[in-house]
Design a protein around this motif. Structure first.
Motif, PDB file in Angstrom:
ATOM      1  N   LEU A 115      29.806  56.232  33.513  1.00 37.92           N
ATOM      2  CA  LEU A 115      30.986  56.797  34.179  1.00 37.92           C
ATOM      3  C   LEU A 115      32.185  56.773  33.235  1.00 37.92           C
ATOM      4  CD1 LEU A 115      30.668  55.385  37.804  1.00 37.92           C
ATOM      5  CD2 LEU A 115      30.311  57.717  37.036  1.00 37.92           C
ATOM      6  N   VAL A 116      32.263  55.747  32.365  1.00 30.62           N
ATOM      7  CA  VAL A 116      33.350  55.703  31.380  1.00 30.62           C
ATOM      8  C   VAL A 116      33.185  56.840  30.380  1.00 30.62           C
ATOM      9  CG1 VAL A 116      34.478  54.353  29.602  1.00 30.62           C
ATOM     10  CG2 VAL A 116      33.532  53.215  31.582  1.00 30.62           C
ATOM     11  N   ILE A 206      32.784  43.268  32.444  1.00 24.61           N
ATOM     12  CA  ILE A 206      31.924  44.451  32.573  1.00 24.61           C
ATOM     13  C   ILE A 206      32.400  45.356  33.698  1.00 24.61           C
ATOM     14  CG2 ILE A 206      29.597  45.063  33.384  1.00 24.61           C
ATOM     15  CD1 ILE A 206      28.810  44.047  30.900  1.00 24.61           C
ATOM     16  N   ILE A 207      33.061  44.786  34.703  1.00 27.44           N
ATOM     17  CA  ILE A 207      33.561  45.634  35.785  1.00 27.44           C
ATOM     18  C   ILE A 207      34.988  46.087  35.495  1.00 27.44           C
ATOM     19  CG2 ILE A 207      34.201  45.681  38.223  1.00 27.44           C
ATOM     20  CD1 ILE A 207      31.820  43.887  38.750  1.00 27.44           C
ATOM     21  N   VAL A 208      35.820  45.178  34.979  1.00 30.61           N
ATOM     22  CA  VAL A 208      37.246  45.487  34.847  1.00 30.61           C
ATOM     23  C   VAL A 208      37.522  46.428  33.676  1.00 30.61           C
ATOM     24  CG1 VAL A 208      39.494  44.481  34.363  1.00 30.61           C
ATOM     25  CG2 VAL A 208      38.001  43.405  36.026  1.00 30.61           C
ATOM     26  N   ILE A 214      38.612  54.034  32.716  1.00 28.84           N
ATOM     27  CA  ILE A 214      38.561  55.244  33.552  1.00 28.84           C
ATOM     28  C   ILE A 214      39.949  55.572  34.080  1.00 28.84           C
ATOM     29  CG2 ILE A 214      37.665  56.182  35.713  1.00 28.84           C
ATOM     30  CD1 ILE A 214      35.084  54.651  35.196  1.00 28.84           C
ATOM     31  N   ILE A 215      40.659  54.539  34.552  1.00 25.84           N
ATOM     32  CA  ILE A 215      42.017  54.762  35.073  1.00 25.84           C
ATOM     33  C   ILE A 215      42.905  55.337  33.969  1.00 25.84           C
ATOM     34  CG2 ILE A 215      44.089  53.584  35.926  1.00 25.84           C
ATOM     35  CD1 ILE A 215      42.243  53.339  38.059  1.00 25.84           C
ATOM     36  N   MET A 216      42.759  54.790  32.729  1.00 27.77           N
ATOM     37  CA  MET A 216      43.577  55.276  31.617  1.00 27.77           C
ATOM     38  C   MET A 216      43.298  56.745  31.331  1.00 27.77           C
ATOM     39  SD  MET A 216      43.785  52.122  29.003  1.00 27.77           S
ATOM     40  CE  MET A 216      43.265  53.069  27.605  1.00 27.77           C
ATOM     41  N   SER A 217      42.000  57.125  31.304  1.00 27.99           N
ATOM     42  CA  SER A 217      41.678  58.537  31.052  1.00 27.99           C
ATOM     43  C   SER A 217      42.325  59.419  32.104  1.00 27.99           C
ATOM     44  CB  SER A 217      40.172  58.781  31.091  1.00 27.99           C
ATOM     45  OG  SER A 217      39.494  57.851  30.350  1.00 27.99           O
ATOM     46  N   TYR A 218      42.226  58.982  33.366  1.00 31.45           N
ATOM     47  CA  TYR A 218      42.787  59.824  34.419  1.00 31.45           C
ATOM     48  C   TYR A 218      44.305  59.846  34.371  1.00 31.45           C
ATOM     49  CZ  TYR A 218      38.576  61.494  36.412  1.00 31.45           C
ATOM     50  OH  TYR A 218      37.426  62.176  36.572  1.00 31.45           O
ATOM     51  N   VAL A 248      33.231  58.019  41.005  1.00 31.85           N
ATOM     52  CA  VAL A 248      33.887  56.779  40.565  1.00 31.85           C
ATOM     53  C   VAL A 248      34.431  56.020  41.770  1.00 31.85           C
ATOM     54  CG1 VAL A 248      35.876  55.884  39.320  1.00 31.85           C
ATOM     55  CG2 VAL A 248      34.418  57.560  38.246  1.00 31.85           C
ATOM     56  N   SER A 249      35.070  56.735  42.707  1.00 31.70           N
ATOM     57  CA  SER A 249      35.646  56.034  43.863  1.00 31.70           C
ATOM     58  C   SER A 249      34.554  55.402  44.710  1.00 31.70           C
ATOM     59  CB  SER A 249      36.452  56.970  44.750  1.00 31.70           C
ATOM     60  OG  SER A 249      37.004  57.995  44.021  1.00 31.70           O
ATOM     61  N   LEU A 250      33.446  56.118  44.870  1.00 26.46           N
ATOM     62  CA  LEU A 250      32.329  55.590  45.657  1.00 26.46           C
ATOM     63  C   LEU A 250      31.803  54.313  45.021  1.00 26.46           C
ATOM     64  CD1 LEU A 250      31.133  56.961  48.143  1.00 26.46           C
ATOM     65  CD2 LEU A 250      29.314  57.829  46.697  1.00 26.46           C
TER      66      LEU A 250
END
Ligand code: NAG
Length: 314
Positions: A115-116, A206-208, A214-218, A248-250
């Motif tokens: 996803l990243v 691994i989660i954070v 992903i948040i940064m890309s968006y 990603v949200s799911l």
């Protein structure tokens, strides 16, 4: 505690889902249908992307990797769950349990990292549209797929080896439908402090870290759209990122719900239901989220099947 180290547990009992026996068959049919949907949906995406040269772009290669990982992820837990629902013997051998845990961690993380990679791909496509093909060359794509494989192999291996050092005494009943890391730790009669520390730090990273990436890309995507706001630009960004953002949200919604909002009462039931969400429901929905409103995928479906018909009539 008495009986320490005396009996070595050679198998575990998976208690499965908290379902009353008169509803077992109903849920069995439901899970079977969901599993078949997952397998067929993801296979269809894999086949379409493989057969249609129009879809040999980084975005779709990542998507086919994601479908592969979804397919494997739900195959790690679902067949065993369904077998247990039908048979009277819910046992799983010790080695089988560790293997299931290994692959569960492996494919779960793989999905997370893919996803990243997909978020980065969308970021480059929207922020640097003119340089997209130069930046996302075959080498970078391969790197973005191989790196997750290396990271997940070492992460899953680390937890499995740490688990293999533990002793299990007489209690071998797992109140879950698969060999979950934390459920196994609760059963162990050895000192589990090292395992818990590793889960806390490495698991957190691994989660954070992927989540932040992903948040940064968006954030970059949104800021680049807002710089030159136009209806066309917003539409284009939304159509290319919408499905990825939904997935990603799911994925993170269930993880955050599971780990950051712990509830004291009924926690086993809640945990089981939430695990059900991301082991069964997310892998099943991904193909639909990506293909239903996607013109490229529909075009590929038409091309692949029409070509088949021509072959047929020849
Ligand atoms: C995964 O991605 C790589 C690199 O982009 C690609 O070469 C490979 O075919 C993909 N694998 C699958 C199973 O789709």
């Amino acid at each position: 505690m008495t009986g320490r180290n005396q009996t070595i547990v050679s198998e575990f009992l998976l208690m499965g889902l908290p379902i009353e026996s008169e509803h077992q068959n109903l849920f069995y049919v439901l899970f079977l249908a969901m599993y078949i949907t997952t397998v067929l949906g993801n296979l269809l995406i894999l086949v379409l992307i493989c057969l249609d040269p129009h879809l040999h772009t980084p975005m779709y290669l990542f998507l086919s990797n994601l479908s592969f990982s979804d397919l494997c992820f739900s195959s790690v837990t679902m067949p065993k769950l369904m077998q247990n629902m039908q048979s009277q013997d819910p046992s799983i051998p010790y080695a089988g349990c560790l293997t299931q845990m290994y692959f569960f961690l492996f494919f779960g993380d793989l999905e997370d990292f893919l996803l990243v990679a997909m978020a980065y791909d969308r970021y480059v496509a929207i922020c640097f549209p003119l340089h997209y093909t130069a930046i996302m060359g075959p080498r970078l794509c391969l790197f973005l797929v191989v790196l997750p494989w290396i990271l997940t192999t070492s992460h899953a291996m680390l937890h499995t080896l740490l688990m293999a050092r533990l002793h299990f005494c007489e209690d071998n009943v797992i109140p879950h439908f698969f060999c979950d890391l934390s459920a196994l730790l609760k059963l162990s009669c050895s000192d589990t402090r090292v395992n818990e520390l590793v889960i806390f730090f490495v698991g957190g990273l691994i989660i954070v870290i992927p989540f932040l990436l992903i948040i940064m890309s968006y954030a970059r995507i949104v800021s680049s759209i807002l710089k030159v706001p136009s209806a066309k630009g917003i539409c284009k960004a939304f159509s290319t990122c919408g499905s990825h953002l939904t997935v990603v949200s799911l994925f993170y919604g269930t993880i955050i719900g599971l780990y950051l909002c712990p509830s004291a009462n009924n926690s086993t039931v809640k945990e089981t239901v939430m695990s059900m969400m991301y082991t069964v429901v997310t892998p099943m929905l991904n193909p639909f989220i990506y293909s239903l409103r996607n013109r490229d995928m529909k075009g590929a479906l038409k091309r692949v099947f029409c070509r088949k018909k021509i072959h047929f009539s020849l």
